[in-house]
Design a protein around this motif. Sequence first.
Motif, PDB file in Angstrom:
ATOM      1  N   ASP A  37      -9.191 -10.629   2.580  1.00  0.00           N
ATOM      2  CA  ASP A  37      -9.181 -10.351   1.143  1.00  0.00           C
ATOM      3  C   ASP A  37      -8.533  -8.997   0.867  1.00  0.00           C
ATOM      4  O   ASP A  37      -7.765  -8.841  -0.084  1.00  0.00           O
ATOM      5  CB  ASP A  37     -10.596 -10.377   0.568  1.00  0.00           C
ATOM      6  CG  ASP A  37     -11.173 -11.776   0.469  1.00  0.00           C
ATOM      7  OD1 ASP A  37     -10.414 -12.760   0.598  1.00  0.00           O
ATOM      8  OD2 ASP A  37     -12.405 -11.889   0.271  1.00  0.00           O
ATOM      9  N   ALA A  40      -4.776  -9.273   1.401  1.00  0.00           N
ATOM     10  CA  ALA A  40      -4.121 -10.132   0.416  1.00  0.00           C
ATOM     11  C   ALA A  40      -4.102  -9.507  -0.973  1.00  0.00           C
ATOM     12  O   ALA A  40      -3.457 -10.034  -1.881  1.00  0.00           O
ATOM     13  CB  ALA A  40      -4.818 -11.491   0.362  1.00  0.00           C
ATOM     14  N   ASP A  41      -4.768  -8.376  -1.126  1.00  0.00           N
ATOM     15  CA  ASP A  41      -4.810  -7.704  -2.416  1.00  0.00           C
ATOM     16  C   ASP A  41      -3.421  -7.197  -2.802  1.00  0.00           C
ATOM     17  O   ASP A  41      -2.689  -6.642  -1.982  1.00  0.00           O
ATOM     18  CB  ASP A  41      -5.790  -6.524  -2.337  1.00  0.00           C
ATOM     19  CG  ASP A  41      -5.831  -5.738  -3.627  1.00  0.00           C
ATOM     20  OD1 ASP A  41      -6.428  -6.239  -4.596  1.00  0.00           O
ATOM     21  OD2 ASP A  41      -5.255  -4.630  -3.660  1.00  0.00           O
ATOM     22  N   ARG A  42      -3.077  -7.402  -4.048  1.00  0.00           N
ATOM     23  CA  ARG A  42      -1.759  -7.018  -4.568  1.00  0.00           C
ATOM     24  C   ARG A  42      -1.435  -5.555  -4.293  1.00  0.00           C
ATOM     25  O   ARG A  42      -0.363  -5.223  -3.793  1.00  0.00           O
ATOM     26  CB  ARG A  42      -1.758  -7.286  -6.061  1.00  0.00           C
ATOM     27  CG  ARG A  42      -0.649  -6.666  -6.819  1.00  0.00           C
ATOM     28  CD  ARG A  42      -0.871  -6.867  -8.300  1.00  0.00           C
ATOM     29  NE  ARG A  42       0.218  -6.303  -9.057  1.00  0.00           N
ATOM     30  CZ  ARG A  42       0.265  -6.311 -10.366  1.00  0.00           C
ATOM     31  NH1 ARG A  42      -0.710  -6.869 -11.048  1.00  0.00           N
ATOM     32  NH2 ARG A  42       1.276  -5.780 -11.000  1.00  0.00           N
ATOM     33  N   TRP A  43      -2.362  -4.654  -4.607  1.00  0.00           N
ATOM     34  CA  TRP A  43      -2.074  -3.228  -4.479  1.00  0.00           C
ATOM     35  C   TRP A  43      -2.111  -2.752  -3.034  1.00  0.00           C
ATOM     36  O   TRP A  43      -1.422  -1.803  -2.673  1.00  0.00           O
ATOM     37  CB  TRP A  43      -3.001  -2.408  -5.375  1.00  0.00           C
ATOM     38  CG  TRP A  43      -2.767  -2.721  -6.816  1.00  0.00           C
ATOM     39  CD1 TRP A  43      -3.647  -3.274  -7.695  1.00  0.00           C
ATOM     40  CD2 TRP A  43      -1.548  -2.527  -7.553  1.00  0.00           C
ATOM     41  NE1 TRP A  43      -3.066  -3.436  -8.925  1.00  0.00           N
ATOM     42  CE2 TRP A  43      -1.765  -2.975  -8.867  1.00  0.00           C
ATOM     43  CE3 TRP A  43      -0.283  -2.021  -7.225  1.00  0.00           C
ATOM     44  CZ2 TRP A  43      -0.781  -2.923  -9.850  1.00  0.00           C
ATOM     45  CZ3 TRP A  43       0.695  -1.967  -8.204  1.00  0.00           C
ATOM     46  CH2 TRP A  43       0.442  -2.419  -9.499  1.00  0.00           C
ATOM     47  N   THR A  44      -2.897  -3.409  -2.198  1.00  0.00           N
ATOM     48  CA  THR A  44      -2.908  -3.062  -0.769  1.00  0.00           C
ATOM     49  C   THR A  44      -1.522  -3.233  -0.181  1.00  0.00           C
ATOM     50  O   THR A  44      -1.012  -2.345   0.508  1.00  0.00           O
ATOM     51  CB  THR A  44      -3.923  -3.949  -0.010  1.00  0.00           C
ATOM     52  OG1 THR A  44      -5.236  -3.595  -0.431  1.00  0.00           O
ATOM     53  CG2 THR A  44      -3.799  -3.777   1.487  1.00  0.00           C
ATOM     54  N   VAL A  45      -0.903  -4.353  -0.446  1.00  0.00           N
ATOM     55  CA  VAL A  45       0.430  -4.637   0.084  1.00  0.00           C
ATOM     56  C   VAL A  45       1.438  -3.599  -0.419  1.00  0.00           C
ATOM     57  O   VAL A  45       2.248  -3.073   0.341  1.00  0.00           O
ATOM     58  CB  VAL A  45       0.876  -6.070  -0.282  1.00  0.00           C
ATOM     59  CG1 VAL A  45       2.311  -6.317   0.115  1.00  0.00           C
ATOM     60  CG2 VAL A  45      -0.045  -7.090   0.366  1.00  0.00           C
ATOM     61  N   VAL A  46       1.359  -3.271  -1.695  1.00  0.00           N
ATOM     62  CA  VAL A  46       2.283  -2.300  -2.276  1.00  0.00           C
ATOM     63  C   VAL A  46       2.078  -0.918  -1.658  1.00  0.00           C
ATOM     64  O   VAL A  46       3.040  -0.256  -1.250  1.00  0.00           O
ATOM     65  CB  VAL A  46       2.110  -2.235  -3.823  1.00  0.00           C
ATOM     66  CG1 VAL A  46       2.876  -1.071  -4.415  1.00  0.00           C
ATOM     67  CG2 VAL A  46       2.552  -3.551  -4.454  1.00  0.00           C
ATOM     68  N   ALA A  65       4.108   2.930  -7.052  1.00  0.00           N
ATOM     69  CA  ALA A  65       3.437   1.645  -7.260  1.00  0.00           C
ATOM     70  C   ALA A  65       3.457   1.325  -8.747  1.00  0.00           C
ATOM     71  O   ALA A  65       2.454   1.486  -9.446  1.00  0.00           O
ATOM     72  CB  ALA A  65       2.015   1.702  -6.718  1.00  0.00           C
ATOM     73  N   ILE A  68       0.353   0.435 -11.464  1.00  0.00           N
ATOM     74  CA  ILE A  68      -1.024   0.661 -11.016  1.00  0.00           C
ATOM     75  C   ILE A  68      -1.659   1.774 -11.853  1.00  0.00           C
ATOM     76  O   ILE A  68      -1.006   2.757 -12.193  1.00  0.00           O
ATOM     77  CB  ILE A  68      -1.078   1.007  -9.504  1.00  0.00           C
ATOM     78  CG1 ILE A  68      -2.511   0.902  -8.982  1.00  0.00           C
ATOM     79  CG2 ILE A  68      -0.481   2.376  -9.229  1.00  0.00           C
ATOM     80  CD1 ILE A  68      -2.639   0.959  -7.470  1.00  0.00           C
ATOM     81  N   THR A  76      -8.289   1.483  -4.497  1.00  0.00           N
ATOM     82  CA  THR A  76      -7.579   0.843  -3.391  1.00  0.00           C
ATOM     83  C   THR A  76      -7.428   1.802  -2.220  1.00  0.00           C
ATOM     84  O   THR A  76      -7.641   1.422  -1.067  1.00  0.00           O
ATOM     85  CB  THR A  76      -6.207   0.321  -3.860  1.00  0.00           C
ATOM     86  OG1 THR A  76      -6.401  -0.539  -4.986  1.00  0.00           O
ATOM     87  CG2 THR A  76      -5.503  -0.456  -2.752  1.00  0.00           C
ATOM     88  N   ARG A 117       6.778 -10.765   3.475  1.00  0.00           N
ATOM     89  CA  ARG A 117       7.849 -10.386   2.526  1.00  0.00           C
ATOM     90  C   ARG A 117       9.121 -11.174   2.825  1.00  0.00           C
ATOM     91  O   ARG A 117       9.790 -11.661   1.903  1.00  0.00           O
ATOM     92  CB  ARG A 117       8.138  -8.882   2.622  1.00  0.00           C
ATOM     93  CG  ARG A 117       7.237  -8.025   1.801  1.00  0.00           C
ATOM     94  CD  ARG A 117       7.755  -6.605   1.654  1.00  0.00           C
ATOM     95  NE  ARG A 117       8.016  -5.937   2.911  1.00  0.00           N
ATOM     96  CZ  ARG A 117       7.148  -5.176   3.566  1.00  0.00           C
ATOM     97  NH1 ARG A 117       5.957  -4.977   3.073  1.00  0.00           N
ATOM     98  NH2 ARG A 117       7.476  -4.605   4.704  1.00  0.00           N
TER      99      ARG A 117
END
Length: 142
Positions: A37, A40-46, A65, A68, A76, A117
């Motif tokens: 989880d 897969a979080d949007r901001w984690t990846v960024v 980012a 955000i 995050t 990616r």
Amino acid sequence: MSPQPRTRPRPGSRRSARSRSDAAPPTLTCPTRQTLDRLADRWTVVLIGQLENGPLRFGQLRDAADGISEKMLTQTLRSLERDGFVARRSDAEKVPQVWYMLTPLGHSVLEALAAVRSWAHENIEEIERSRLAFDTQEHQKF
């Protein structure tokens, strides 16, 4: 009526290729599920992507980012620090500066994120076609 004996899956079947740990989806409290989880979080990846090239300060991460909020950035970063992906370093100067950097664990996930990616870039046209088809068709009610 007696229960039927368990049969072994056929060789080569999907079920035989799966390990016992893959048999059931992880529960909400499972540490593996919690880690997936987080990743897969949007901001984690960024944020992990932004930190790939070296340490950045809070404001630099916020600017990099796009979109955000400061609250979400703080949450995050704390989660990533708690999970061991990011380290926070303070420099004691006249004006204290805080830097965020990837840990060895954070660096270890870069290859997997790069693969995701790459997959997204390779398949974006098909995904966009599917979205357009979905959005333009009249949906039947169930």
